[in-house]
Motif scaffolding. Structure first.
Motif, PDB file in Angstrom:
ATOM      1  N   UNK A  74       0.835  -1.206   0.000  1.00 47.07           N
ATOM      2  CA  UNK A  74       0.000   0.000   0.000  1.00 47.07           C
ATOM      3  C   UNK A  74       0.868   1.254   0.000  1.00 47.07           C
ATOM      4  N   UNK A  75       1.954   1.242   0.760  1.00 44.61           N
ATOM      5  CA  UNK A  75       2.869   2.387   0.776  1.00 44.61           C
ATOM      6  C   UNK A  75       3.502   2.589  -0.606  1.00 44.61           C
ATOM      7  N   UNK A  76       3.917   1.499  -1.234  1.00 49.86           N
ATOM      8  CA  UNK A  76       4.491   1.604  -2.576  1.00 49.86           C
ATOM      9  C   UNK A  76       3.467   2.165  -3.561  1.00 49.86           C
ATOM     10  N   UNK A  77       2.210   1.728  -3.451  1.00 48.20           N
ATOM     11  CA  UNK A  77       1.156   2.256  -4.320  1.00 48.20           C
ATOM     12  C   UNK A  77       0.983   3.759  -4.116  1.00 48.20           C
ATOM     13  N   UNK A  78       1.035   4.203  -2.875  1.00 43.79           N
ATOM     14  CA  UNK A  78       0.881   5.634  -2.582  1.00 43.79           C
ATOM     15  C   UNK A  78       2.012   6.456  -3.196  1.00 43.79           C
ATOM     16  N   UNK A  79       3.229   5.921  -3.162  1.00 40.18           N
ATOM     17  CA  UNK A  79       4.358   6.616  -3.795  1.00 40.18           C
ATOM     18  C   UNK A  79       4.127   6.697  -5.301  1.00 40.18           C
ATOM     19  N   UNK A  80       3.714   5.589  -5.912  1.00 41.07           N
ATOM     20  CA  UNK A  80       3.465   5.566  -7.365  1.00 41.07           C
ATOM     21  C   UNK A  80       2.353   6.525  -7.758  1.00 41.07           C
ATOM     22  N   UNK A  81       1.321   6.640  -6.912  1.00 41.99           N
ATOM     23  CA  UNK A  81       0.187   7.522  -7.206  1.00 41.99           C
ATOM     24  C   UNK A  81       0.478   8.987  -6.904  1.00 41.99           C
ATOM     25  N   UNK A  98      14.108   1.724  12.895  1.00 43.23           N
ATOM     26  CA  UNK A  98      14.365   1.382  11.496  1.00 43.23           C
ATOM     27  C   UNK A  98      13.606   0.113  11.173  1.00 43.23           C
ATOM     28  N   UNK A  99      13.458  -0.149   9.878  1.00 41.03           N
ATOM     29  CA  UNK A  99      12.757  -1.342   9.432  1.00 41.03           C
ATOM     30  C   UNK A  99      13.466  -2.617   9.844  1.00 41.03           C
ATOM     31  N   UNK A 100      12.685  -3.687   9.938  1.00 40.82           N
ATOM     32  CA  UNK A 100      13.231  -4.978  10.339  1.00 40.82           C
ATOM     33  C   UNK A 100      14.080  -5.610   9.251  1.00 40.82           C
ATOM     34  N   UNK A 101      13.901  -5.151   8.023  1.00 39.97           N
ATOM     35  CA  UNK A 101      14.703  -5.712   6.938  1.00 39.97           C
ATOM     36  C   UNK A 101      14.976  -4.626   5.910  1.00 39.97           C
ATOM     37  N   UNK A 102      15.866  -4.938   4.990  1.00 43.87           N
ATOM     38  CA  UNK A 102      16.299  -3.943   4.007  1.00 43.87           C
ATOM     39  C   UNK A 102      15.151  -3.489   3.108  1.00 43.87           C
ATOM     40  N   UNK A 103      14.291  -4.431   2.683  1.00 49.94           N
ATOM     41  CA  UNK A 103      13.166  -4.073   1.816  1.00 49.94           C
ATOM     42  C   UNK A 103      12.213  -3.117   2.539  1.00 49.94           C
ATOM     43  N   UNK A 104      11.893  -3.421   3.780  1.00 51.43           N
ATOM     44  CA  UNK A 104      10.998  -2.561   4.554  1.00 51.43           C
ATOM     45  C   UNK A 104      11.584  -1.160   4.694  1.00 51.43           C
ATOM     46  N   UNK A 105      12.855  -1.088   5.026  1.00 49.22           N
ATOM     47  CA  UNK A 105      13.496   0.216   5.187  1.00 49.22           C
ATOM     48  C   UNK A 105      13.493   0.991   3.879  1.00 49.22           C
ATOM     49  N   UNK A 106      13.706   0.291   2.756  1.00 48.10           N
ATOM     50  CA  UNK A 106      13.686   0.944   1.446  1.00 48.10           C
ATOM     51  C   UNK A 106      12.318   1.552   1.153  1.00 48.10           C
ATOM     52  N   UNK A 107      11.262   0.844   1.461  1.00 49.26           N
ATOM     53  CA  UNK A 107       9.910   1.359   1.212  1.00 49.26           C
ATOM     54  C   UNK A 107       9.671   2.631   2.016  1.00 49.26           C
ATOM     55  N   UNK A 108      10.000   2.623   3.297  1.00 51.49           N
ATOM     56  CA  UNK A 108       9.804   3.814   4.128  1.00 51.49           C
ATOM     57  C   UNK A 108      10.710   4.961   3.680  1.00 51.49           C
ATOM     58  N   UNK A 109      11.929   4.638   3.255  1.00 48.05           N
ATOM     59  CA  UNK A 109      12.820   5.677   2.724  1.00 48.05           C
ATOM     60  C   UNK A 109      12.243   6.286   1.450  1.00 48.05           C
ATOM     61  N   UNK A 110      11.634   5.458   0.596  1.00 45.88           N
ATOM     62  CA  UNK A 110      11.025   5.959  -0.638  1.00 45.88           C
ATOM     63  C   UNK A 110       9.864   6.909  -0.354  1.00 45.88           C
ATOM     64  N   UNK A 111       9.101   6.632   0.687  1.00 42.07           N
ATOM     65  CA  UNK A 111       8.011   7.535   1.084  1.00 42.07           C
ATOM     66  C   UNK A 111       8.592   8.898   1.455  1.00 42.07           C
ATOM     67  N   UNK A 112       9.645   8.886   2.265  1.00 41.54           N
ATOM     68  CA  UNK A 112      10.272  10.141   2.690  1.00 41.54           C
ATOM     69  C   UNK A 112      10.869  10.881   1.498  1.00 41.54           C
ATOM     70  N   UNK A 148       4.951   2.777  19.047  1.00 39.91           N
ATOM     71  CA  UNK A 148       5.207   1.618  18.225  1.00 39.91           C
ATOM     72  C   UNK A 148       5.615   1.909  16.804  1.00 39.91           C
ATOM     73  N   UNK A 149       6.087   0.855  16.152  1.00 37.62           N
ATOM     74  CA  UNK A 149       6.431   0.895  14.738  1.00 37.62           C
ATOM     75  C   UNK A 149       5.137   0.882  13.932  1.00 37.62           C
ATOM     76  N   UNK A 150       5.087   1.566  12.826  1.00 39.55           N
ATOM     77  CA  UNK A 150       6.137   2.295  12.131  1.00 39.55           C
ATOM     78  C   UNK A 150       6.218   3.774  12.510  1.00 39.55           C
ATOM     79  N   UNK A 151       5.517   4.204  13.568  1.00 40.09           N
ATOM     80  CA  UNK A 151       5.561   5.632  13.914  1.00 40.09           C
ATOM     81  C   UNK A 151       6.933   6.073  14.398  1.00 40.09           C
TER      82      UNK A 151
END
Length: 168
Positions: A74-81, A98-112, A148-151
């Motif tokens: 859903x976050x990736x869709x929001x970035x694309x839209x 930080x994210x629990x894994x590299x992919x998760x962190x990348x998604x949140x970094x892309x939002x920022x 809590x995460x992801x806040x």
């Protein structure tokens, strides 16, 4: 549950022709005694609804939590839209920064990096002192240790409410 609909109404609810009433049918009045009409904080906003919670109930009759991959998609869709703001009224207690894994962190970094305001519930865990001597935190010490995460991620604005008690 109807929580998402409730939040959407607070954000983009359009003015009603009738006045607001409480659960007993009494008019809700403003500070000057005038009847109030409901309007959301951004009634002209366009909403993009990204459903991440399941509809199915488990054996106990409760609906389960959102899956991490559904939230990330859903976050990736929001970035694309190209949305302006993402509201996430969800989270887990005792969050990491930080994210629990590299992919998760990348998604949140892309939002920022996309310049999207990510507004996330600090938690949904009420209070770490629930069931204690005072039942909730005191105004003199409002730290609940339940953010809590992801806040807690650097890309997020963590929002919360508190209903503290004065110490005696």
């Amino acid at each position: 549950s109807s929580h998402g609909t409730h939040v959407a109404g607070i954000i983009a609810g359009t003015p009603l022709d009738e006045y607001m009433t409480d659960q007993d049918g009494n008019l809700i009045l403003d500070k000057n005694g005038n009847p109030m009409k409901f309007t959301g904080v951004a009634p002209e906003a366009q909403l993009v609804i990204c459903k991440v919670f399941p509809d199915e109930e488990d054996a106990n009759g409760t609906v389960g939590g959102a899956e991490e991959m559904d939230i990330l998609a859903a976050l990736e869709d929001c970035v694309k839209l190209g949305v302006d703001v993402i509201n996430m009224s969800l989270g887990s207690s005792s969050g990491l920064s930080t994210g629990d894994n590299e992919y998760m962190q990348t998604v949140y970094d892309n939002v920022r990096e996309a310049g999207i305001s990510l507004v996330v519930a600090a938690s949904n865990d009420y209070s770490s002192s629930y069931g204690g001597l005072y039942g909730t935190n005191l105004a003199s010490n409002p730290d609940s240790a339940t953010v809590g995460s992801p806040s807690t991620y650097p890309s997020a604005l963590s929002v919360a409410s508190i209903n503290g008690q004065e110490s005696k």
